[in-house]
Design an enzyme around this catalytic site. Structure first.
Site, short mmCIF file in Angstrom:
data_model
loop_
_atom_site.label_atom_id
_atom_site.label_comp_id
_atom_site.label_asym_id
_atom_site.label_seq_id
_atom_site.Cartn_x
_atom_site.Cartn_y
_atom_site.Cartn_z
N ARG A 110 153.35 94.01 46.45
CA ARG A 110 152.90 95.14 45.63
C ARG A 110 153.25 96.45 46.33
O ARG A 110 153.22 96.55 47.55
CB ARG A 110 151.40 95.06 45.38
CG ARG A 110 150.48 95.28 46.57
CD ARG A 110 150.27 94.11 47.46
NE ARG A 110 149.98 92.89 46.74
CZ ARG A 110 148.77 92.54 46.32
NH1 ARG A 110 147.77 93.36 46.51
NH2 ARG A 110 148.59 91.41 45.71
N ASP A 115 141.62 98.53 46.40
CA ASP A 115 140.45 97.71 46.05
C ASP A 115 139.16 98.46 46.40
O ASP A 115 139.09 99.10 47.45
CB ASP A 115 140.44 96.41 46.86
CG ASP A 115 141.52 95.44 46.38
OD1 ASP A 115 142.00 95.62 45.26
OD2 ASP A 115 141.89 94.54 47.16
N1 LIG Z 1 148.14 91.04 55.14
C1 LIG Z 1 147.76 91.13 53.84
N2 LIG Z 1 147.81 90.02 53.06
C2 LIG Z 1 147.44 90.09 51.77
N3 LIG Z 1 147.48 89.00 51.00
C3 LIG Z 1 147.07 89.06 49.72
C4 LIG Z 1 146.59 90.25 49.19
C5 LIG Z 1 146.10 90.25 47.79
O1 LIG Z 1 145.02 91.14 47.70
P1 LIG Z 1 144.19 91.29 46.32
O2 LIG Z 1 143.38 90.02 46.21
O3 LIG Z 1 143.34 92.50 46.55
O4 LIG Z 1 145.21 91.46 45.24
N4 LIG Z 1 146.57 91.39 49.90
C6 LIG Z 1 146.99 91.33 51.21
C7 LIG Z 1 146.97 92.47 52.06
O5 LIG Z 1 146.61 93.58 51.62
N5 LIG Z 1 147.36 92.33 53.35
#
Ligand SMILES: Nc1nc2ncc(COP(=O)(O)O)nc2c(=O)[nH]1
Ligand SMILES: Nc1nc2ncc(COP(=O)(O)O)nc2c(=O)[nH]1
Length: 534
Positions: A110, A115
């Site tokens: 993304r 959040d």
């Molecule tokens: N290191 C890291 N890994 C991740 N993996 C999944 C999500 C998905 O996050 P969401 O559930 O808020 O979409 N965000 C991250 C992140 O911000 N940093």
């Protein structure tokens, strides 16, 4: 006994009508840092939102879905007149309408992710929500160190999770102990960009569990950086101005420093200074300072043998105009011994150059008066609720260091309230600036206290130095000469090696030295000893 002092210099409007929210941001597509900065600017542009504090910037491996680029993460503390659901709509607008996020699948890449982690109403009480649109506190908060770590920089250590009623810092410590890949976080400090990519200095402060179970405090786990001094001043106290104004001589000296240091180290900072800051030394005019430093910076920047991803240029100046011109010439660190107190435009120059790092140093008074301002008595009337690691009790032994911590916290606030991002800041206790011999030894010995220092003011403003990198500059200074009975500064290199070794043991992340060739060896051995680095 939590006491507070009236905190001056912070012009916050009465905030009792505003809610407080903590947001987590993440990006792993495109220019991650630019995406984050744009998202923060877009939040700030809303009349209903004020970004109050930003955390450090962390890089970590992707969690859940592993096959993607590493993330840049951090947290924000905002004040808002919006409700949680209205704030959610605003975050989605920024993610999808303005930063064109395209969500292909859950946990995928993304450009930006905003959040809502925690939400407190105008009275400071936590708001709990769990409906099909929104869950607050964030449901995955306690499993994500890339959220918990930056969050713990923005909240007092006694801040508890609304549902578990346990301090968030305890949840973080539990998570960090598991040692999972995605829990290994590096905090990044931008130092200029070569082409379209931003260069970063990487630091990693982890809570060390001593082999005997005692907590050693937070120690850095990445190689200590050498900052080599290039003084272009005729009167510098330590190298009697050999390099003054001879550009060819300077460049060959810098090349020599680089080849010897890069033999052992990945990167090296060259700190170009045109003003000796020895106490009571005469200060050159700004024009003279520019004449001394700009050509040198340009020569280093354009030298093909000194690649910008390995040789980072710093300018040692307390003048905002010199800082700006040095940045234009190729400097990507501004090293200001005055903590922005000698020139009121310094912070706005740093804020206007978001990819430049800034060394925020402690001093008092000015070059002519600082030598006398060494009285660090606990001011009885001043009350301050300090949170320092509970391993270090509040005794007279720590009074000097705690007062220096508070004075640095005031400068930190002045910087971030003038638009400097936390992730641009490198801290420095200011060895030899408004400190006598014993105080210099004490602040080196108590660097762990400074690294874990945090305090809260009467208006609820909180600052923590957690994860901030620390630079120390003891090289060839008088307090060393007094112990080794060496009048001539350039005789003090061997003793300087001892001091920088100890400084690394106490948690220094960068050491500023004259004799980079020999000190680079001491740093390498100290890293092997204290950081178990190869
Ligand atoms: N290191 C890291 N890994 C991740 N993996 C999944 C999500 C998905 O996050 P969401 O559930 O808020 O979409 N965000 C991250 C992140 O911000 N940093
Ligand atoms: N960040 C930082 N910069 C500095 N610049 C000059 C001096 C004075 O020493 P010098 O004249 O030998 O450079 N000391 C420091 C220091 O301790 N920290």
């Amino acid at each position: 006994k939590s006491e507070v002092i009236p905190h001056h210099g912070l012009n916050v409007a009465p905030s009792d009508t505003w809610n407080t929210a903590y947001l987590a941001f993440g990006s792993n597509v495109g220019d991650r840092l630019q995406n984050i900065r744009t998202a923060i600017d877009l939040l700030n542009q809303r009349k209903t939102i004020r970004v109050k504090c930003m955390s450090s910037l962390f890089e970590s491996e992707p969690m859940y879905f592993k096959d993607q680029e590493s993330f840049l993460n951090g947290c924000l503390k905002i004040q808002t007149s919006l409700s949680p659901h209205e704030l959610l709509v605003c975050c989605k607008e920024i993610e999808y309408d303005e930063l064109k996020r395209v969500k292909k699948f859950d946990n995928g890449p993304r450009t930006i992710d905003l959040d809502i982690i925690l939400f407190l109403n105008g009275a400071g009480e936590p708001v709990m929500i769990d409906d099909e649109k929104l869950t607050v506190p964030h449901k995955r908060l306690l499993e994500r160190s890339f959220v918990l770590e930056p969050l713990c920089e923005l909240i007092p250590p006694n801040f508890v999770h609304p549902l578990t009623a346990e301090p968030l810092i305890d949840h973080l410590n539990k998570l960090s102990k598991k040692g999972n890949d995605e829990d290994r976080l590096f905090n990044l400090v931008p130092v200029g960009s070569s082409g379209s990519t931003v260069n970063f200095l990487k630091f990693q402060n982890v809570t060390e569990e001593g082999i005997f179970g005692s907590t050693l405090g937070r120690g850095s786990k990445v190689a200590t950086l050498v900052m080599a001094i290039v003084n272009t001043t005729p009167d510098s106290f330590s190298d009697s101005g050999e390099l003054y104004c001879d550009l060819d001589k300077q460049l060959s000296c810098v090349k020599e420093i680089c080849s010897q240091t890069l033999r052992l180290h990945e990167k090296l900072i060259i700190d170009v200074g045109g003003c000796s800051t020895r106490p009571n030394s005469p200060q050159p005019s700004e024009e003279e300072e520019l004449r001394r430093v700009i050509p040198t910076i340009q020569a280093i920047k354009s030298c093909p043998d000194l690649p910008s991803d390995k040789v980072i240029i710093s300018v040692d100046t307390y003048r905002s105009n010199v800082a700006q011109k040095a940045i234009n010439a190729g400097a990507s660190i501004v090293n200001d011994i005055s903590g922005g107190s000698f020139d009121s435009s310094m912070f706005s120059v740093i804020a206007a150059n978001p990819n430049v790092a800034y060394v925020l140093s402690h001093t008092r008074g000015d070059i002519a008066t600082m030598a006398k301002l060494t009285n660090y008595e606990e001011s009885q009337n001043g009350k301050l609720s300090e949170y320092i690691s509970d391993k270090i009790c509040k005794t007279s032994e720590t009074a000097t260091t705690r007062i220096i911590g508070r004075e640095l916290a005031e400068r930190y606030f002045a910087a971030v309230n003038n638009g400097v991002a936390r992730w641009q800041i490198i801290m420095d206790p200011g060895i030899g600036f408004a400190k006598n011999g014993d105080q210099n030894l004490q602040i080196i010995r108590q660097l762990p206290l400074l690294k874990s220092f945090s305090c809260t003011w009467e208006n609820g403003e909180h600052v923590s130095f957690r994860n901030l990198p620390w630079l120390v500059g003891p090289s060839r200074k008088k307090f060393i000469g007094k112990i080794t009975k060496e009048e001539n500064p350039s005789d003090r290199d061997f003793a300087t090696g001892a001091v920088i070794t100890a400084s690394i043991g106490f948690g220094a992340d960068i050491v500023r030295v004259h004799n980079a060739k020999d000190c680079a060896k001491a740093v390498k051995v100290a890293d092997a000893l204290y950081k178990q680095l190869p």
